[in-house]
Design a protein around this motif. Sequence first.
Motif, PDB file in Angstrom:
ATOM      1  N   GLU A   1       0.830  -1.197   0.000  1.00  0.00           N
ATOM      2  CA  GLU A   1       0.000   0.000   0.000  1.00  0.00           C
ATOM      3  C   GLU A   1       0.871   1.256   0.000  1.00  0.00           C
ATOM      4  O   GLU A   1       1.987   1.258   0.523  1.00  0.00           O
ATOM      5  N   SER A   2       0.326   2.324  -0.560  1.00  0.00           N
ATOM      6  CA  SER A   2       0.991   3.622  -0.539  1.00  0.00           C
ATOM      7  C   SER A   2      -0.068   4.710  -0.658  1.00  0.00           C
ATOM      8  O   SER A   2      -1.230   4.428  -0.963  1.00  0.00           O
ATOM      9  N   GLN A  36      -6.066  17.505   6.151  1.00  0.00           N
ATOM     10  CA  GLN A  36      -7.081  18.196   6.947  1.00  0.00           C
ATOM     11  C   GLN A  36      -8.464  17.649   6.637  1.00  0.00           C
ATOM     12  O   GLN A  36      -8.718  17.136   5.539  1.00  0.00           O
ATOM     13  N   ALA A  37      -9.343  17.781   7.588  1.00  0.00           N
ATOM     14  CA  ALA A  37     -10.729  17.361   7.384  1.00  0.00           C
ATOM     15  C   ALA A  37     -11.295  18.051   6.150  1.00  0.00           C
ATOM     16  O   ALA A  37     -11.058  19.244   5.927  1.00  0.00           O
ATOM     17  N   GLY A  38     -12.020  17.282   5.345  1.00  0.00           N
ATOM     18  CA  GLY A  38     -12.561  17.785   4.094  1.00  0.00           C
ATOM     19  C   GLY A  38     -11.664  17.557   2.903  1.00  0.00           C
ATOM     20  O   GLY A  38     -12.096  17.738   1.757  1.00  0.00           O
ATOM     21  N   GLY A  39     -10.444  17.153   3.158  1.00  0.00           N
ATOM     22  CA  GLY A  39      -9.493  16.910   2.084  1.00  0.00           C
ATOM     23  C   GLY A  39      -9.638  15.536   1.465  1.00  0.00           C
ATOM     24  O   GLY A  39     -10.555  14.768   1.794  1.00  0.00           O
ATOM     25  N   SER A  40      -8.713  15.228   0.555  1.00  0.00           N
ATOM     26  CA  SER A  40      -8.755  13.972  -0.200  1.00  0.00           C
ATOM     27  C   SER A  40      -7.394  13.295  -0.200  1.00  0.00           C
ATOM     28  O   SER A  40      -6.358  13.956  -0.094  1.00  0.00           O
ATOM     29  N   LEU A  41      -7.435  11.986  -0.319  1.00  0.00           N
ATOM     30  CA  LEU A  41      -6.236  11.175  -0.520  1.00  0.00           C
ATOM     31  C   LEU A  41      -6.607  10.036  -1.455  1.00  0.00           C
ATOM     32  O   LEU A  41      -7.764   9.592  -1.475  1.00  0.00           O
ATOM     33  N   ARG A  42      -5.618   9.560  -2.192  1.00  0.00           N
ATOM     34  CA  ARG A  42      -5.830   8.356  -2.986  1.00  0.00           C
ATOM     35  C   ARG A  42      -4.810   7.315  -2.563  1.00  0.00           C
ATOM     36  O   ARG A  42      -3.596   7.521  -2.704  1.00  0.00           O
ATOM     37  N   LEU A  43      -5.306   6.218  -2.057  1.00  0.00           N
ATOM     38  CA  LEU A  43      -4.446   5.104  -1.688  1.00  0.00           C
ATOM     39  C   LEU A  43      -4.276   4.169  -2.887  1.00  0.00           C
ATOM     40  O   LEU A  43      -5.211   3.987  -3.674  1.00  0.00           O
ATOM     41  N   SER A  44      -3.102   3.593  -2.979  1.00  0.00           N
ATOM     42  CA  SER A  44      -2.820   2.609  -4.012  1.00  0.00           C
ATOM     43  C   SER A  44      -2.342   1.321  -3.369  1.00  0.00           C
ATOM     44  O   SER A  44      -1.697   1.348  -2.315  1.00  0.00           O
ATOM     45  N   THR A  77      -9.348   8.439  10.368  1.00  0.00           N
ATOM     46  CA  THR A  77      -7.969   8.188  10.762  1.00  0.00           C
ATOM     47  C   THR A  77      -7.778   6.731  11.138  1.00  0.00           C
ATOM     48  O   THR A  77      -8.495   6.206  11.998  1.00  0.00           O
ATOM     49  N   ALA A  78      -6.834   6.077  10.487  1.00  0.00           N
ATOM     50  CA  ALA A  78      -6.604   4.646  10.712  1.00  0.00           C
ATOM     51  C   ALA A  78      -5.429   4.194   9.859  1.00  0.00           C
ATOM     52  O   ALA A  78      -4.965   4.933   8.980  1.00  0.00           O
ATOM     53  N   VAL A  79      -4.997   2.971  10.102  1.00  0.00           N
ATOM     54  CA  VAL A  79      -4.103   2.292   9.168  1.00  0.00           C
ATOM     55  C   VAL A  79      -4.989   1.555   8.170  1.00  0.00           C
ATOM     56  O   VAL A  79      -5.888   0.806   8.567  1.00  0.00           O
ATOM     57  N   TYR A  80      -4.727   1.789   6.900  1.00  0.00           N
ATOM     58  CA  TYR A  80      -5.527   1.190   5.832  1.00  0.00           C
ATOM     59  C   TYR A  80      -4.757   0.036   5.199  1.00  0.00           C
ATOM     60  O   TYR A  80      -3.578   0.175   4.846  1.00  0.00           O
ATOM     61  N   TYR A  81      -5.455  -1.086   5.059  1.00  0.00           N
ATOM     62  CA  TYR A  81      -4.865  -2.302   4.512  1.00  0.00           C
ATOM     63  C   TYR A  81      -5.610  -2.730   3.250  1.00  0.00           C
ATOM     64  O   TYR A  81      -6.838  -2.647   3.202  1.00  0.00           O
ATOM     65  N   CYS A  82      -4.868  -3.221   2.276  1.00  0.00           N
ATOM     66  CA  CYS A  82      -5.542  -3.877   1.166  1.00  0.00           C
ATOM     67  C   CYS A  82      -5.373  -5.390   1.313  1.00  0.00           C
ATOM     68  O   CYS A  82      -4.440  -5.867   1.967  1.00  0.00           O
ATOM     69  N   GLY A 113      -1.570  -6.634   2.770  1.00  0.00           N
ATOM     70  CA  GLY A 113      -0.436  -5.740   2.805  1.00  0.00           C
ATOM     71  C   GLY A 113      -0.115  -5.342   4.239  1.00  0.00           C
ATOM     72  O   GLY A 113      -0.819  -5.734   5.182  1.00  0.00           O
ATOM     73  N   LEU A 114       0.933  -4.541   4.395  1.00  0.00           N
ATOM     74  CA  LEU A 114       1.351  -4.110   5.720  1.00  0.00           C
ATOM     75  C   LEU A 114       0.643  -2.848   6.198  1.00  0.00           C
ATOM     76  O   LEU A 114       0.759  -2.485   7.365  1.00  0.00           O
ATOM     77  N   GLY A 115      -0.052  -2.183   5.300  1.00  0.00           N
ATOM     78  CA  GLY A 115      -0.841  -1.024   5.693  1.00  0.00           C
ATOM     79  C   GLY A 115      -0.154   0.304   5.455  1.00  0.00           C
ATOM     80  O   GLY A 115       1.065   0.384   5.340  1.00  0.00           O
ATOM     81  N   THR A 116      -0.985   1.350   5.362  1.00  0.00           N
ATOM     82  CA  THR A 116      -0.496   2.716   5.220  1.00  0.00           C
ATOM     83  C   THR A 116      -1.336   3.606   6.141  1.00  0.00           C
ATOM     84  O   THR A 116      -2.555   3.459   6.214  1.00  0.00           O
ATOM     85  N   GLN A 117      -0.666   4.510   6.839  1.00  0.00           N
ATOM     86  CA  GLN A 117      -1.338   5.347   7.829  1.00  0.00           C
ATOM     87  C   GLN A 117      -2.022   6.527   7.162  1.00  0.00           C
ATOM     88  O   GLN A 117      -1.413   7.242   6.362  1.00  0.00           O
ATOM     89  N   VAL A 118      -3.280   6.738   7.532  1.00  0.00           N
ATOM     90  CA  VAL A 118      -4.034   7.921   7.116  1.00  0.00           C
ATOM     91  C   VAL A 118      -4.433   8.670   8.383  1.00  0.00           C
ATOM     92  O   VAL A 118      -5.054   8.097   9.276  1.00  0.00           O
ATOM     93  N   THR A 119      -4.056   9.934   8.437  1.00  0.00           N
ATOM     94  CA  THR A 119      -4.398  10.767   9.590  1.00  0.00           C
ATOM     95  C   THR A 119      -5.136  11.997   9.098  1.00  0.00           C
ATOM     96  O   THR A 119      -4.628  12.726   8.246  1.00  0.00           O
ATOM     97  N   VAL A 120      -6.337  12.210   9.639  1.00  0.00           N
ATOM     98  CA  VAL A 120      -7.160  13.352   9.250  1.00  0.00           C
ATOM     99  C   VAL A 120      -7.276  14.280  10.447  1.00  0.00           C
ATOM    100  O   VAL A 120      -7.800  13.885  11.491  1.00  0.00           O
ATOM    101  N   SER A 121      -6.785  15.488  10.287  1.00  0.00           N
ATOM    102  CA  SER A 121      -6.818  16.452  11.387  1.00  0.00           C
ATOM    103  C   SER A 121      -8.074  17.303  11.300  1.00  0.00           C
ATOM    104  O   SER A 121      -8.578  17.587  10.207  1.00  0.00           O
TER     105      SER A 121
END
Length: 127
Positions: free
Chosen positions: A6-7, A13-21, A92-97, A118-126
């Motif tokens: 994962e990556s 920030q809250a309201g924002g976006s991310l794309r995990l792969s 906010t969490a560790v995301y795993y595929c 996978g080993l996971g990727t950290q997502v933090t939303v402030s």
Amino acid sequence: QVQLVESGGGLVQAGGSLRLSCAVSASTFSTYAMGWFRQARGKEREFVAAISWNGGSVEYADSVKGRFTISRDDAKYAVVYLQMNSLKPEDTAVYYCAARRPTEPGVYREEYEYPYWGLGTQVTVSS
């Protein structure tokens, strides 16, 4: 052997976006059903989204429906994506595929149904 990496995680920030792969190392990626799960600190891992082996079926947890989108790219790269919009602090969490060979059509929502992780990727939303 199937390997998942994962990556794309990070701080937003809250309201924002991310794309995990999730890059999948498998000779026959196009035959695998895929899922995304997450685990917040102090909580159990939970289902987020899943996609069938051919992309024809997708499902989402109620908490992310309308905000997250799962997709897969079989044509060129063996990658599954999780587009996350309108992020909230509770995301906010560790995301795993996860991956599995399907034994029936459709998607899989339970952890025990996936043998590869996978080993996971950290997502933090402030806030």
